[in-house]
Design a protein around this motif. Structure first.
Motif, PDB file in Angstrom:
ATOM      1  N   SER A 112      74.944  46.600  59.188  1.00  0.00           N
ATOM      2  CA  SER A 112      73.818  47.398  58.690  1.00  0.00           C
ATOM      3  C   SER A 112      73.084  46.676  57.572  1.00  0.00           C
ATOM      4  N   MET A 113      73.833  46.012  56.695  1.00  0.00           N
ATOM      5  CA  MET A 113      73.210  45.286  55.579  1.00  0.00           C
ATOM      6  C   MET A 113      72.334  44.148  56.080  1.00  0.00           C
ATOM      7  N   VAL A 114      72.806  43.436  57.093  1.00  0.00           N
ATOM      8  CA  VAL A 114      72.007  42.335  57.640  1.00  0.00           C
ATOM      9  C   VAL A 114      70.713  42.874  58.239  1.00  0.00           C
ATOM     10  N   THR A 115      70.798  43.980  58.953  1.00  0.00           N
ATOM     11  CA  THR A 115      69.599  44.600  59.522  1.00  0.00           C
ATOM     12  C   THR A 115      68.629  45.029  58.423  1.00  0.00           C
ATOM     13  N   GLN A 116      69.156  45.661  57.376  1.00  0.00           N
ATOM     14  CA  GLN A 116      68.322  46.089  56.255  1.00  0.00           C
ATOM     15  C   GLN A 116      67.696  44.899  55.547  1.00  0.00           C
ATOM     16  N   LEU A 117      68.464  43.833  55.392  1.00  0.00           N
ATOM     17  CA  LEU A 117      67.961  42.629  54.725  1.00  0.00           C
ATOM     18  C   LEU A 117      66.823  42.001  55.518  1.00  0.00           C
ATOM     19  N   ASN A 118      66.984  41.884  56.825  1.00  0.00           N
ATOM     20  CA  ASN A 118      65.941  41.303  57.667  1.00  0.00           C
ATOM     21  C   ASN A 118      64.667  42.139  57.638  1.00  0.00           C
ATOM     22  N   SER A 119      64.842  43.467  57.651  1.00  0.00           N
ATOM     23  CA  SER A 119      63.680  44.356  57.605  1.00  0.00           C
ATOM     24  C   SER A 119      62.937  44.221  56.279  1.00  0.00           C
ATOM     25  N   ALA A 120      63.685  44.165  55.173  1.00  0.00           N
ATOM     26  CA  ALA A 120      63.051  44.015  53.864  1.00  0.00           C
ATOM     27  C   ALA A 120      62.332  42.668  53.752  1.00  0.00           C
ATOM     28  N   ASN A 151      58.001  43.980  44.517  1.00  0.00           N
ATOM     29  CA  ASN A 151      59.074  43.824  43.543  1.00  0.00           C
ATOM     30  C   ASN A 151      60.243  44.753  43.835  1.00  0.00           C
ATOM     31  N   LEU A 152      59.920  45.974  44.261  1.00  0.00           N
ATOM     32  CA  LEU A 152      60.982  46.925  44.586  1.00  0.00           C
ATOM     33  C   LEU A 152      61.793  46.435  45.782  1.00  0.00           C
ATOM     34  N   LEU A 153      61.104  45.899  46.791  1.00  0.00           N
ATOM     35  CA  LEU A 153      61.805  45.343  47.948  1.00  0.00           C
ATOM     36  C   LEU A 153      62.600  44.097  47.565  1.00  0.00           C
ATOM     37  N   ALA A 154      62.054  43.282  46.663  1.00  0.00           N
ATOM     38  CA  ALA A 154      62.760  42.077  46.215  1.00  0.00           C
ATOM     39  C   ALA A 154      64.042  42.446  45.486  1.00  0.00           C
ATOM     40  N   GLN A 155      64.023  43.542  44.739  1.00  0.00           N
ATOM     41  CA  GLN A 155      65.244  44.008  44.079  1.00  0.00           C
ATOM     42  C   GLN A 155      66.281  44.446  45.108  1.00  0.00           C
ATOM     43  N   THR A 156      65.826  45.091  46.167  1.00  0.00           N
ATOM     44  CA  THR A 156      66.744  45.491  47.235  1.00  0.00           C
ATOM     45  C   THR A 156      67.368  44.264  47.885  1.00  0.00           C
ATOM     46  N   VAL A 157      66.548  43.261  48.172  1.00  0.00           N
ATOM     47  CA  VAL A 157      67.047  42.031  48.788  1.00  0.00           C
ATOM     48  C   VAL A 157      68.023  41.324  47.851  1.00  0.00           C
ATOM     49  N   ALA A 158      67.716  41.304  46.554  1.00  0.00           N
ATOM     50  CA  ALA A 158      68.604  40.652  45.590  1.00  0.00           C
ATOM     51  C   ALA A 158      69.943  41.363  45.510  1.00  0.00           C
ATOM     52  N   ARG A 159      69.934  42.686  45.498  1.00  0.00           N
ATOM     53  CA  ARG A 159      71.202  43.427  45.439  1.00  0.00           C
ATOM     54  C   ARG A 159      72.007  43.232  46.717  1.00  0.00           C
ATOM     55  N   LEU A 160      71.319  43.097  47.836  1.00  0.00           N
ATOM     56  CA  LEU A 160      72.028  42.892  49.104  1.00  0.00           C
ATOM     57  C   LEU A 160      72.571  41.480  49.242  1.00  0.00           C
ATOM     58  N   SER A 161      71.768  40.488  48.861  1.00  0.00           N
ATOM     59  CA  SER A 161      72.115  39.106  49.203  1.00  0.00           C
ATOM     60  C   SER A 161      72.180  38.149  48.031  1.00  0.00           C
ATOM     61  N   GLY A 162      71.757  38.574  46.851  1.00  0.00           N
ATOM     62  CA  GLY A 162      71.711  37.650  45.725  1.00  0.00           C
ATOM     63  C   GLY A 162      70.575  36.659  45.810  1.00  0.00           C
ATOM     64  N   ALA A 163      69.541  36.954  46.595  1.00  0.00           N
ATOM     65  CA  ALA A 163      68.417  36.027  46.754  1.00  0.00           C
ATOM     66  C   ALA A 163      67.689  35.814  45.430  1.00  0.00           C
ATOM     67  N   ALA A 164      67.292  34.571  45.181  1.00  0.00           N
ATOM     68  CA  ALA A 164      66.544  34.220  43.972  1.00  0.00           C
ATOM     69  C   ALA A 164      65.061  34.184  44.301  1.00  0.00           C
ATOM     70  N   ASP A 193      49.632  31.179  44.321  1.00  0.00           N
ATOM     71  CA  ASP A 193      48.713  32.021  45.088  1.00  0.00           C
ATOM     72  C   ASP A 193      49.102  33.495  45.055  1.00  0.00           C
ATOM     73  N   GLY A 194      50.102  33.841  44.210  1.00  0.00           N
ATOM     74  CA  GLY A 194      50.510  35.236  44.079  1.00  0.00           C
ATOM     75  C   GLY A 194      51.640  35.651  44.984  1.00  0.00           C
ATOM     76  N   THR A 195      52.054  34.820  45.917  1.00  0.00           N
ATOM     77  CA  THR A 195      53.156  35.164  46.813  1.00  0.00           C
ATOM     78  C   THR A 195      54.498  34.941  46.120  1.00  0.00           C
ATOM     79  N   MET A 196      55.540  35.526  46.688  1.00  0.00           N
ATOM     80  CA  MET A 196      56.886  35.358  46.157  1.00  0.00           C
ATOM     81  C   MET A 196      57.758  34.694  47.218  1.00  0.00           C
ATOM     82  N   THR A 197      58.492  33.667  46.802  1.00  0.00           N
ATOM     83  CA  THR A 197      59.437  32.995  47.686  1.00  0.00           C
ATOM     84  C   THR A 197      60.849  33.442  47.327  1.00  0.00           C
ATOM     85  N   LEU A 198      61.593  33.898  48.315  1.00  0.00           N
ATOM     86  CA  LEU A 198      62.979  34.319  48.115  1.00  0.00           C
ATOM     87  C   LEU A 198      63.894  33.334  48.821  1.00  0.00           C
ATOM     88  N   ARG A 199      64.890  32.850  48.084  1.00  0.00           N
ATOM     89  CA  ARG A 199      65.808  31.844  48.640  1.00  0.00           C
ATOM     90  C   ARG A 199      67.248  32.338  48.597  1.00  0.00           C
TER      91      ARG A 199
END
Length: 467
Positions: free
Chosen positions: A172-180, A209-222, A228-234
């Motif tokens: 479920s977490m992987v599915t949620q992470l991919n969707s976010a 930002n709210l979605l990025a926080q969700t991704v960070a809590r799920l996966s620790g993404a930086a 250009d205003g975009t955000m890169t998550l690694r």
């Protein structure tokens, strides 16, 4: 300078004040909206048009106020800190929750725990050694053995069920992470277009930002903000989201704890991902095999080890004795091959006649072998000592995980509080801003009235003398 320039300046002041009041209303309306960052109106003075040459008339007043934009009062450093602390909190909270649930299922040290059942089993052998001709005492031994076998199996099944639940949670977490990740990529594209066209995509940034926080809590993404205003998550150094595109993760591994192999995470059609943070990293740690530190697999292995040690120790001593009829004792416990020992353990004797209570040649009423069987519980290398060591080590590890989880959660709460102190809406401040804009609007309206009256005098009364 035009006579009507005062009207233009006052009109711009009215427009700016009205825009300011609208923005204050937006802030107040969203003070409880999750992820909302307060906004402020950016204005600047419109200077006078310079006049050069012979017709220059000296210093001139400006031409009003310009609304330059709407700023978002967030702090990128605090946002990054929140994501980092949420990643750590997610990892340790997941590990601690799994360990605490497993510890609760052990029910140690209580009368419902395996340690108490083991003590009762050895005490039953001691009782039958005192009354070797008692059918009731022999029945207590057999009943206690059956109960002990059932509880070992139930303990293993409880751990196995918790492992299966954790495995489902990982999917479920992987599915949620991919969707976010997909949603963040879509927002990146919209934000880039809005900034390029001169817009203020503040609400889009809040959602991202709210979605990025969700991704960070799920996966620790930086996360990294680009020019250009975009955000890169690694994740693990590789981009999960870059610009308007996102990559997906896949999870693979065994469906049950018995397989003893690792659950792995990988990029879709790509290499494996080493995830050591976030809730997903915590779940993968919990699902790890016993030899890799998996808490659940290690506990399941301990149940198997207890079943094997119990059967080995009791069978060896039971075979050393004889029954009341003089028949050499056989195995007391049997372990079915081809599966977990905790589930394959069973009791062989069915009645008093099958119990080897006496030593060979000591007589039908001898109970020295039963006494020796009771003494297994006191051995330093016996099943009871083995289980006591398992429980104590597990309790220490669980307490350590809970401590780390508490500290990590406190850090996350502090980071969120610091973020909200800057980005959150303050009612008192907004009320003061509202009064300021309201007063500015009234003053600008008064300027319009004054200029109107002056123009009325100029147009309708100039040159009228003596009337």
């Amino acid at each position: 300078m035009s006579t009507f320039s005062g009207l233009g300046a006052a009109s711009s002041a009215l427009a700016a004040a009205r825009r300011g009041m609208d923005l204050v209303g937006q802030n107040i309306a969203n003070q409880t909206t999750q992820g909302y960052t307060r906004q402020r109106l950016e204005t600047s003075a419109v200077g006078a048009v310079p006049v050069m040459g012979r017709f220059a008339m000296g210093a001139q007043p400006g031409h009003g106020v310009s609304v330059d934009g709407i700023s978002r009062l967030g702090d990128a450093v605090l946002d990054t800190r929140v994501r980092d602390t949420l990643a750590s909190s997610g990892y340790w909270s997941t590990k601690a929750s799994a360990a605490a649930a497993a510890e609760a299922a052990l029910a140690e040290p209580t009368k419902n725990g395996l340690a108490d059942r083991l003590s009762g089993f050895w005490a039953a052998w001691q009782d039958v050694s005192n009354t070797p001709d008692s059918t009731a005492a022999a029945a207590v031994v057999l009943t206690g053995a059956a109960t002990l076998v059932a509880q070992i199996a139930d303990g293993y099944r409880s751990v196995s069920s918790q492992w299966s639940s954790a495995r489902s949670s990982a999917d479920s977490m992987v599915t949620q992470l991919n969707s976010a990740a997909d949603q963040i990529a879509e927002l990146n594209g919209a934000i880039r277009v809005a900034k390029a066209s001169g817009g203020a995509p503040n609400d889009l940034v809040d959602r991202r930002n709210l979605l990025a926080q969700t991704v960070a809590r799920l996966s620790g993404a930086a996360g990294t903000l680009e020019a250009d205003g975009t955000m890169t998550l690694r994740i693990d150094g590789n981009a999960l989201v870059s610009g308007a595109s996102a990559r997906h993760l896949t999870i693979a591994g065994p469906a049950s704890i018995e397989a003893g192999t690792a659950t792995t995470l990988a990029w879709q059609n790509g290499p494996a991902v080493a995830m050591a943070s976030g809730e997903l990293g915590g779940v993968l740690s919990v699902l790890a095999p016993a030899d890799e530190g998996g808490v659940l697999a290690g506990l399941a292995a301990s149940h198997n080890a207890l079943a094997t040690a119990l059967a080995t120790a009791v069978n060896a001593q039971h075979r050393a004795g004889v029954t009341a009829s003089g028949t050499p004792g056989g195995d007391f416990f049997a372990v079915a091959p081809g599966g977990p020992a905790a589930l394959g353990l069973s009791v062989v004797p069915t009645g008093r006649d099958g119990l080897a209570l006496a030593a060979p040649g000591a007589g039908a009423l001898d109970s020295s072998n039963a006494d020796a069987l009771a003494g297994i519980g006191d051995r330093a290398d016996g099943p009871t000592a083995l289980w006591a060591d398992v429980v104590s080590r597990f309790a220490v590890a669980t307490a350590a995980d809970l401590g780390r989880a508490t500290r990590a959660e406190s850090g996350a709460i502090a980071a969120v509080a610091a973020q909200q102190s800057v980005a959150g809406v303050d009612n008192d401040e907004e009320t003061l801003n509202l009064l300021t804009y309201q007063t500015a609007y009234q003053a600008a309206a008064r300027v319009v009235t004054a200029v109107d009256e002056a123009l009325d005098t100029l147009i309708n009364r100039t040159g009228v003398v003596g009337r």
